[in-house]
Design a protein around this motif. Structure first.
Motif, PDB file in Angstrom:
ATOM      1  N   PRO A 220      88.948  69.320 110.152  1.00 40.89           N
ATOM      2  CA  PRO A 220      90.264  68.669 110.200  1.00 40.89           C
ATOM      3  C   PRO A 220      90.247  67.544 111.228  1.00 40.89           C
ATOM      4  O   PRO A 220      89.593  67.660 112.271  1.00 40.89           O
ATOM      5  CB  PRO A 220      91.218  69.786 110.626  1.00 40.89           C
ATOM      6  CG  PRO A 220      90.468  71.057 110.372  1.00 40.89           C
ATOM      7  CD  PRO A 220      89.019  70.735 110.547  1.00 40.89           C
ATOM      8  N   VAL A 221      90.932  66.452 110.938  1.00 40.53           N
ATOM      9  CA  VAL A 221      90.926  65.328 111.864  1.00 40.53           C
ATOM     10  C   VAL A 221      91.532  65.727 113.214  1.00 40.53           C
ATOM     11  O   VAL A 221      91.173  65.176 114.267  1.00 40.53           O
ATOM     12  CB  VAL A 221      91.673  64.119 111.247  1.00 40.53           C
ATOM     13  CG1 VAL A 221      93.149  64.396 111.110  1.00 40.53           C
ATOM     14  CG2 VAL A 221      91.420  62.856 112.044  1.00 40.53           C
ATOM     15  N   GLU A 222      92.435  66.725 113.203  1.00 43.75           N
ATOM     16  CA  GLU A 222      93.052  67.170 114.454  1.00 43.75           C
ATOM     17  C   GLU A 222      92.048  67.848 115.379  1.00 43.75           C
ATOM     18  O   GLU A 222      92.280  67.983 116.591  1.00 43.75           O
ATOM     19  CB  GLU A 222      94.206  68.143 114.164  1.00 43.75           C
ATOM     20  CG  GLU A 222      95.388  67.519 113.431  1.00 43.75           C
ATOM     21  CD  GLU A 222      95.180  67.473 111.928  1.00 43.75           C
ATOM     22  OE1 GLU A 222      94.104  67.924 111.456  1.00 43.75           O
ATOM     23  OE2 GLU A 222      96.066  66.976 111.220  1.00 43.75           O
ATOM     24  N   ALA A 223      90.907  68.307 114.833  1.00 41.61           N
ATOM     25  CA  ALA A 223      89.899  68.985 115.650  1.00 41.61           C
ATOM     26  C   ALA A 223      88.991  68.006 116.377  1.00 41.61           C
ATOM     27  O   ALA A 223      88.191  68.410 117.232  1.00 41.61           O
ATOM     28  CB  ALA A 223      89.059  69.925 114.781  1.00 41.61           C
ATOM     29  N   ILE A 225      88.249  65.256 119.066  1.00 39.41           N
ATOM     30  CA  ILE A 225      88.804  64.782 120.343  1.00 39.41           C
ATOM     31  C   ILE A 225      88.150  63.438 120.666  1.00 39.41           C
ATOM     32  O   ILE A 225      86.940  63.366 120.897  1.00 39.41           O
ATOM     33  CB  ILE A 225      88.526  65.787 121.476  1.00 39.41           C
ATOM     34  CG1 ILE A 225      89.121  67.158 121.108  1.00 39.41           C
ATOM     35  CG2 ILE A 225      89.106  65.288 122.793  1.00 39.41           C
ATOM     36  CD1 ILE A 225      88.702  68.253 122.055  1.00 39.41           C
ATOM     37  N   ARG A 226      88.952  62.401 120.679  1.00 44.03           N
ATOM     38  CA  ARG A 226      88.443  61.062 121.000  1.00 44.03           C
ATOM     39  C   ARG A 226      88.811  60.735 122.442  1.00 44.03           C
ATOM     40  O   ARG A 226      89.982  60.762 122.818  1.00 44.03           O
ATOM     41  CB  ARG A 226      89.030  60.025 120.059  1.00 44.03           C
ATOM     42  CG  ARG A 226      88.549  60.141 118.612  1.00 44.03           C
ATOM     43  CD  ARG A 226      89.031  58.955 117.787  1.00 44.03           C
ATOM     44  NE  ARG A 226      88.434  58.913 116.461  1.00 44.03           N
ATOM     45  CZ  ARG A 226      89.004  59.349 115.357  1.00 44.03           C
ATOM     46  NH1 ARG A 226      90.210  59.892 115.418  1.00 44.03           N
ATOM     47  NH2 ARG A 226      88.388  59.266 114.193  1.00 44.03           N
ATOM     48  N   GLU A 231      83.173  61.034 121.245  1.00 41.99           N
ATOM     49  CA  GLU A 231      83.957  61.931 120.406  1.00 41.99           C
ATOM     50  C   GLU A 231      83.399  63.344 120.577  1.00 41.99           C
ATOM     51  O   GLU A 231      82.178  63.531 120.638  1.00 41.99           O
ATOM     52  CB  GLU A 231      83.883  61.503 118.933  1.00 41.99           C
ATOM     53  CG  GLU A 231      84.480  60.127 118.665  1.00 41.99           C
ATOM     54  CD  GLU A 231      84.279  59.689 117.223  1.00 41.99           C
ATOM     55  OE1 GLU A 231      85.222  59.152 116.627  1.00 41.99           O
ATOM     56  OE2 GLU A 231      83.159  59.897 116.689  1.00 41.99           O
ATOM     57  N   SER A 249      81.634  60.786 114.355  1.00 44.15           N
ATOM     58  CA  SER A 249      82.432  61.011 113.147  1.00 44.15           C
ATOM     59  C   SER A 249      82.056  60.026 112.061  1.00 44.15           C
ATOM     60  O   SER A 249      81.571  58.924 112.310  1.00 44.15           O
ATOM     61  CB  SER A 249      83.921  60.895 113.472  1.00 44.15           C
ATOM     62  OG  SER A 249      84.219  59.604 113.953  1.00 44.15           O
ATOM     63  N   GLU A 252      86.726  59.292 107.070  1.00 42.84           N
ATOM     64  CA  GLU A 252      87.999  59.968 107.358  1.00 42.84           C
ATOM     65  C   GLU A 252      88.923  59.785 106.176  1.00 42.84           C
ATOM     66  O   GLU A 252      89.087  58.672 105.686  1.00 42.84           O
ATOM     67  CB  GLU A 252      88.630  59.350 108.615  1.00 42.84           C
ATOM     68  CG  GLU A 252      89.956  59.977 109.005  1.00 42.84           C
ATOM     69  CD  GLU A 252      90.495  59.384 110.294  1.00 42.84           C
ATOM     70  OE1 GLU A 252      91.742  59.365 110.420  1.00 42.84           O
ATOM     71  OE2 GLU A 252      89.708  58.951 111.151  1.00 42.84           O
TER      72      GLU A 252
END
Length: 252
Positions: A220-223, A225-226, A231, A249, A252
């Motif tokens: 998931p994109v929420e997982a 951390i940028r 990343e 990454s 997307e």
């Protein structure tokens, strides 16, 4: 997913020009949108240059000089007369004051740039014809998605004014440059249009199916951390233990 606009298929479009200057004495199709068949008479042109070239050809025939007659015939062809018209000229023995210009293909008139009695020159596009049985849809793909698309991939299209209808086509061409203002890549889709429900300049919603990617990690994109230039994700090690891991990454 992207948006697109319906356009005529350039491969099924032809533009009618003349090769001499002259006047349109009779115009047989006078409205854009009219349908024509191949060899339909579009208009008749009067051109002093073409009339003189016919006279020179007939004179060469009477002199029984084959080389001169052949050269005069080649000139008529260069000026736009067909073999059928030249053979008719030879049989009649009299020049045609008005020369017929016929449609090169079946199609719909999408541009009509002249009227009856107008003076035209070789650089005048008199009529543009297109066959709407196939159409193009021009769509734009964001720069970071440009590597997802390739010729031959499947695409589907929907039109807001025809809910529930879906057209299936393919990517016909991927343009080689990025638009410097919108930072998008132009992609051309091709669709069959047997009922001609798709009309040029319509707005369409399109979906392009990219090539599947195998052996990739999906999160998931929420997982993700940028932070700054790096990343990270947090790995669950079990028994309540976790640790961060650096990643790079992709799509997307």
């Amino acid at each position: 997913d992207t948006i697109g606009f319906i356009m005529p298929d350039d491969d099924a479009t032809s533009h009618v020009h003349v090769r001499v200057a002259g006047w349109i004495e009779k115009l047989y199709f006078k409205t854009e949108g009219e349908r024509v068949k191949k060899d339909d008479l579009l208009f008749q042109i009067y051109s002093p240059e073409l009339v003189n070239a016919q006279v020179e050809y007939l004179q060469a025939l009477t002199l029984t000089q084959k080389a001169l007659a052949a050269a005069a015939r080649e000139r008529l062809i260069a000026l736009g007369m067909t073999d059928r018209q030249i053979n008719r000229l030879r049989k009649r023995g009299k020049p045609d004051q008005l020369v017929d210009i016929r449609a090169p293909q079946d199609g719909v008139i999408i541009k009509l740039n002249v009227g009856e009695g107008m003076f035209i020159k070789p650089d005048t596009t008199v009529v543009s014809l297109t066959d709407l049985s196939t159409i193009w849809a021009m769509v734009e793909v964001y720069e970071d998605q440009s590597e997802w698309v390739a010729e031959g991939q499947k695409a589907v299209m929907r039109l807001p004014y025809l809910p529930g209808r879906v057209w299936e086509g393919v990517i016909d061409y991927v343009y080689p440059t990025i638009d410097p203002k919108s930072r998008t890549l132009r992609v051309r889709l091709k669709f069959d249009n047997p009922g001609e429900e798709l009309k040029p300049n319509m707005y369409a919603e399109t979906t392009v199916y990219g090539t599947p990617k195998g052996a990739v990690l999906n999160i998931p994109v929420e997982a993700l951390i940028r932070s700054g230039k790096s990343e990270r994700v947090i790995l669950a090690l079990g028994e309540g233990r976790f640790r961060p891991a650096r990643v790079v990454s992709g799509m997307e």
